[in-house]
Design a protein around this motif. Structure first.
Motif, short mmCIF file in Angstrom:
data_model
loop_
_atom_site.label_atom_id
_atom_site.label_comp_id
_atom_site.label_asym_id
_atom_site.label_seq_id
_atom_site.Cartn_x
_atom_site.Cartn_y
_atom_site.Cartn_z
N LEU A 563 0.81 -1.22 0.00
CA LEU A 563 0.00 0.00 0.00
C LEU A 563 0.84 1.27 0.00
CD1 LEU A 563 -2.83 -1.15 2.44
CD2 LEU A 563 -2.68 -1.36 -0.05
N SER A 564 2.15 1.12 0.20
CA SER A 564 3.02 2.30 0.14
C SER A 564 3.06 2.87 -1.27
CB SER A 564 4.44 1.94 0.58
OG SER A 564 4.96 0.92 -0.26
N THR A 565 2.71 2.08 -2.27
CA THR A 565 2.81 2.52 -3.66
C THR A 565 1.59 3.33 -4.10
OG1 THR A 565 1.83 0.46 -4.46
CG2 THR A 565 4.22 0.53 -4.26
N ILE A 566 0.57 3.47 -3.23
CA ILE A 566 -0.66 4.15 -3.67
C ILE A 566 -0.97 5.39 -2.82
CG2 ILE A 566 -1.65 2.03 -4.61
CD1 ILE A 566 -3.44 1.92 -2.09
N ARG A 567 0.03 5.91 -2.14
CA ARG A 567 -0.19 7.09 -1.28
C ARG A 567 -0.74 8.28 -2.06
NH1 ARG A 567 2.42 7.04 3.73
NH2 ARG A 567 3.90 5.33 4.05
N ASN A 568 -0.33 8.44 -3.30
CA ASN A 568 -0.66 9.65 -4.05
C ASN A 568 -1.82 9.49 -5.02
OD1 ASN A 568 1.50 11.06 -2.78
ND2 ASN A 568 2.94 10.16 -4.26
N VAL A 569 -2.57 8.41 -4.92
CA VAL A 569 -3.69 8.21 -5.85
C VAL A 569 -4.83 9.16 -5.49
CG1 VAL A 569 -3.08 5.80 -6.23
CG2 VAL A 569 -4.78 6.37 -4.48
N ASP A 570 -5.72 9.39 -6.47
CA ASP A 570 -6.87 10.26 -6.23
C ASP A 570 -7.95 9.57 -5.41
OD1 ASP A 570 -6.00 12.56 -7.81
OD2 ASP A 570 -6.19 11.22 -9.53
N LYS A 571 -8.07 8.25 -5.61
CA LYS A 571 -9.13 7.55 -4.90
C LYS A 571 -8.74 6.09 -4.72
CE LYS A 571 -14.16 7.84 -4.70
NZ LYS A 571 -15.36 8.31 -5.42
N VAL A 572 -9.18 5.55 -3.57
CA VAL A 572 -8.93 4.14 -3.25
C VAL A 572 -10.27 3.43 -3.19
CG1 VAL A 572 -8.04 2.50 -1.56
CG2 VAL A 572 -6.84 4.68 -1.95
N TYR A 573 -10.35 2.26 -3.88
CA TYR A 573 -11.53 1.40 -3.80
C TYR A 573 -11.12 0.11 -3.09
CZ TYR A 573 -13.61 4.48 -7.31
OH TYR A 573 -14.10 5.58 -7.98
N VAL A 574 -11.82 -0.23 -2.01
CA VAL A 574 -11.49 -1.40 -1.21
C VAL A 574 -12.52 -2.50 -1.48
CG1 VAL A 574 -11.03 -2.26 1.11
CG2 VAL A 574 -10.56 0.14 0.56
N PHE A 575 -12.00 -3.70 -1.81
CA PHE A 575 -12.87 -4.83 -2.15
C PHE A 575 -12.70 -5.97 -1.15
CE2 PHE A 575 -12.44 -2.49 -6.04
CZ PHE A 575 -13.69 -2.59 -6.63
N GLU A 576 -13.80 -6.66 -0.96
CA GLU A 576 -13.80 -7.83 -0.09
C GLU A 576 -14.79 -8.85 -0.64
OE1 GLU A 576 -15.24 -8.27 4.35
OE2 GLU A 576 -13.25 -7.31 4.30
N GLN A 577 -14.27 -10.02 -1.01
CA GLN A 577 -15.09 -11.10 -1.55
C GLN A 577 -16.00 -10.62 -2.69
OE1 GLN A 577 -17.13 -12.91 1.78
NE2 GLN A 577 -15.26 -13.87 2.53
N GLY A 578 -15.40 -9.87 -3.60
CA GLY A 578 -16.11 -9.44 -4.80
C GLY A 578 -17.00 -8.23 -4.63
N GLN A 579 -17.05 -7.64 -3.45
CA GLN A 579 -17.90 -6.48 -3.21
C GLN A 579 -17.06 -5.24 -2.92
OE1 GLN A 579 -20.33 -8.37 -0.04
NE2 GLN A 579 -22.09 -7.80 -1.31
N LEU A 580 -17.53 -4.10 -3.39
CA LEU A 580 -16.90 -2.82 -3.07
C LEU A 580 -17.40 -2.40 -1.69
CD1 LEU A 580 -15.25 -0.30 -3.80
CD2 LEU A 580 -17.28 0.60 -4.97
N VAL A 581 -16.49 -2.36 -0.71
CA VAL A 581 -16.91 -2.10 0.67
C VAL A 581 -16.51 -0.71 1.16
CG1 VAL A 581 -16.97 -4.53 1.33
CG2 VAL A 581 -14.81 -3.26 1.54
N GLU A 582 -15.51 -0.09 0.53
CA GLU A 582 -15.10 1.25 0.95
C GLU A 582 -14.53 2.00 -0.25
OE1 GLU A 582 -13.70 0.57 5.60
OE2 GLU A 582 -12.21 0.85 4.05
N GLU A 583 -14.64 3.30 -0.24
CA GLU A 583 -14.00 4.13 -1.24
C GLU A 583 -13.72 5.51 -0.66
OE1 GLU A 583 -16.76 5.81 -4.36
OE2 GLU A 583 -17.94 4.07 -3.73
N GLY A 584 -12.66 6.12 -1.14
CA GLY A 584 -12.31 7.45 -0.65
C GLY A 584 -10.83 7.72 -0.84
N GLY A 585 -10.35 8.86 -0.32
CA GLY A 585 -8.94 9.21 -0.40
C GLY A 585 -8.10 8.32 0.50
N TYR A 586 -6.82 8.23 0.20
CA TYR A 586 -5.91 7.36 0.95
C TYR A 586 -5.91 7.71 2.43
CZ TYR A 586 -1.54 5.08 2.39
OH TYR A 586 -0.61 4.33 3.04
N GLU A 587 -5.64 8.97 2.76
CA GLU A 587 -5.50 9.36 4.16
C GLU A 587 -6.84 9.30 4.89
OE1 GLU A 587 -3.57 13.12 4.30
OE2 GLU A 587 -1.65 12.34 3.56
N LYS A 588 -7.91 9.66 4.20
CA LYS A 588 -9.22 9.63 4.85
C LYS A 588 -9.60 8.21 5.24
CE LYS A 588 -14.10 10.60 4.01
NZ LYS A 588 -15.11 11.07 3.03
N LEU A 589 -9.40 7.26 4.34
CA LEU A 589 -9.73 5.87 4.65
C LEU A 589 -8.79 5.31 5.71
CD1 LEU A 589 -10.46 4.31 1.12
CD2 LEU A 589 -12.11 4.92 2.90
#
Length: 606
Positions: A563-589
């Protein structure tokens, strides 16, 4: 087991599918060649009758002209003005055989031309199908299966066509010779026809046996190719850990099976070849004995009939030999034909809309996907939007569906329900090439070709882009991927050969070369699927800098476990068992209480 003779029209139809009416030209030329030889043999009849009567006088001529074929031959000689010229008759005979030779050469030469065309067309067409087959069908097969078909089985199918063409030639010859024998001495011809039918019946079971061996041989070739490819790809691991023995046992069993089939096929062919001449001589002697002793037939027509019958019987025995040869390889033709049928079923479906450069967004609308109808969904109701020229990250534990989601975005898979929308156009309506040409894709498994570094970067760029401009683009891509310094330190620089799958490079160097290729393409969408997983820390930081420099210029999708490689992305999408469970900025999440992403970051002690 079906009768192979009854299946002959089916096989001819298969060959016609790929060659059209061209294949029948061979048979037409063979028919003319057979007729020319038959005419040449018939020319001997008046000479032999003259000898049989003990005179070449007018009395002999009248006897010769008295009935049947002899009368027609005599009339022909009279028309040509050579009815009393032995030299003239011999010249006609010679010309007939020369003409026959020219026609035979034409038939054989045209057959060779058709074989070459068939090989070219089948291999080219099958490769085109492979280039556009669905990913689902590709993943259901092994590499050995595809290589065996395009490299081995098409060549064997070609040999089957060659034998079938020769079979047609010999069939024409047999019909011509036996028909002429029937005309000269009908009782003799009738006996010859009976012998021919008897031979077909006698060899029927042998033909079925050979065809069954052919099918087993074609299947076993594919199995052996799969095992050999696996052994060679895993050579380093198997040798270093001394685990070759297990795989060797499987390969040895396959080799024994394959060679066993080939030996039995060879024995059957040897029997057919060895039996040809004895069968011909025995039947000829029997029929001559019946003609002379029982039916008291004159010698001259019998001698001509013997020559015609011997030719005809040899042609019939050749039919058996070539038919058996065709059946030896027919399993390959069946396998190739089945594969073409499957490829038509599993080709990627192109939509009509040619997509322009990505300029709005990629949107996933209530997306569901499963690999098999008997299994559960691996993507479950995903809704998200990736605006153009943003950088997003897809994160989650292994098996969360991240790579599958990328396969849906690249239209490698079609969703079971929901839609993938590119600039508002549904994926099923988009011309696949117009979208995929915009995509750069760096996967976990490096794709490096056994060629020069330059060709690995530019992918054999066409002639329209040669020279200084091409070199500059290659060097710029290498610089962006932070591999230029290494390349320029090599004795041959960008012309260095990297070996099979890049084995002369380290894992990190292969990955950076892979990234350079995708940057060379100047994609509108860059997908990085664990792209830095094989890199050392210094290389990872360098590549990360390159990725950060692309921000705001192109759309980037990053799949990452580190996850150190995605610090500067605009948005993070978090998946669990095929479902989108979280989304938002790196630091906010990361800082949100009870966030799944926060737990992932904490586990990596970032």
């Amino acid at each position: 087991m079906k009768n192979p003779i009854r299946d002959l029209p089916h096989y001819l139809k298969i060959f016609q599918t790929y060659l059209g009416r061209r294949m029948y030209y061979v048979f037409a030329l063979s028919l003319l060649a057979g007729l020319a030889e038959g005419v040449g043999i018939l020319m001997f009849l008046p000479l032999l009758q003259s000898l049989d009567s003990g005179s070449s006088s007018a009395t002999g001529e009248m006897s010769m002209a008295s009935e049947g074929v002899s009368a027609h031959v005599h009339d022909l000689f009279s028309l040509l003005g050579i009815h009393d010229s032995t030299v003239g008759v011999l010249i006609i005979i010679t010309l007939a055989f020369l003409f026959k030779g020219a026609l035979t050469f034409g038939a054989l030469g045209f057959s060779a031309y058709l074989r070459g065309q068939l090989l070219r067309e089948l291999k080219g067409r099958l490769f085109d199908h492979y280039s556009n087959m669905t990913y689902g069908y590709y993943s259901s097969r092994d590499t050995g299966y595809f290589i065996n078909l395009i490299n081995e089985q098409i060549t064997r199918a070609l040999q089957s066509f060659n034998s079938t063409a020769q079979l047609g030639t010999q069939s024409v010859n047999a019909l011509v010779y036996l028909a002429l024998a029937f005309v000269v001495a009908w009782r003799f011809g009738l006996m010859a026809l009976g012998v021919g039918i008897l031979l077909v019946v006698l060899f029927r079971k042998l033909n079925g046996y050979v065809r069954n061996l052919s099918r087993k041989t074609a299947s076993e070739n594919g199995h052996l190719a799969k095992l050999l490819i696996q052994a060679l790809h895993a050579f380093k691991y198997l040798t270093a850990t001394d685990q070759t023995a297990g795989l060797r046992r499987s390969i040895t069993v396959s080799i024994h099976q394959l060679t066993g089939y080939q030996m039995r096929t060879g024995i059957a062919a040897g029997f057919t070849q060895a039996a040809r001449e004895p069968i011909a001589v025995v039947f000829i002697m029997l029929i001559v004995l019946i003609q002379i002793e029982l039916l008291k037939q004159p010698l001259a027509p019998i001698l001509v009939s013997i020559l015609l019958f011997y030719r005809g019987l040899n042609a019939m025995l050749s039919i058996q030999s070539y038919w058996q040869g065709a059946l030896e390889q027919i399993g390959s033709m069946e396998l190739v034909h089945q594969e073409f049928t499957k490829q038509r079923q599993y080709q990627g479906r192109d939509g009509p809309h040619v997509l322009g450069a990505l300029d709005k967004a990629i949107r996933l609308d209530d997306l569901h996907f499963r690999y098999d109808q008997q299994l559960d969904d691996v993507i479950k109701g995903v809704n998200l939007e990736i605006p153009v020229r943003t950088t997003v990250a897809l994160v989650g534990e292994s098996g969360a569906g991240k790579s599958t989601l990328v396969d849906l975005i690249t239209l490698m898979h079609n969703p079971n329900s929901g839609q993938v929308l590119i600039d508002g156009f549904p994926g099923e309506n988009i011309n696949l090439s117009s979208w995929r040409q915009q995509i750069g894709y760096v996967s976990q498994e490096t794709v490096v070709f056994d060629d020069t570094i330059a060709n690995n970067i530019c992918m054999w760029a066409d002639d329209s882009e040669q020279g200084v401009q091409l070199d500059d683009r290659i060097r710029e891509a290498a610089r962006q991927a932070h591999i230029a310094h290494f390349i320029e330190s090599l004795p041959d620089g960008y012309q260095t050969l990297v070996g099979d799958r890049g084995l002369r490079l380290s894992g990190g160097q292969r990955q950076r070369l892979f990234i350079a290729r995708e940057l060379y393409r100047k994609p509108n969408l860059l997908i990085l699927d664990e792209a830095t997983s094989a890199l050392d820390s210094e290389s990872e930081r360098a590549i990360q800098k390159s990725i950060d420099e692309l921000k705001g210029h192109i759309t980037v999708i990053i799949i990452a476990h580190r996850l150190s490689t995605i610090r500067n992305v605009d948005k993070v999408y978090v998946f669990e068992q095929g479902q989108l469970v979280e989304e938002g900025g790196y630091e906010k999440l990361r800082d949100t209480k009870d966030s799944r992403f926060g737990r992932l970051v904490a586990m990596q002690a970032l």
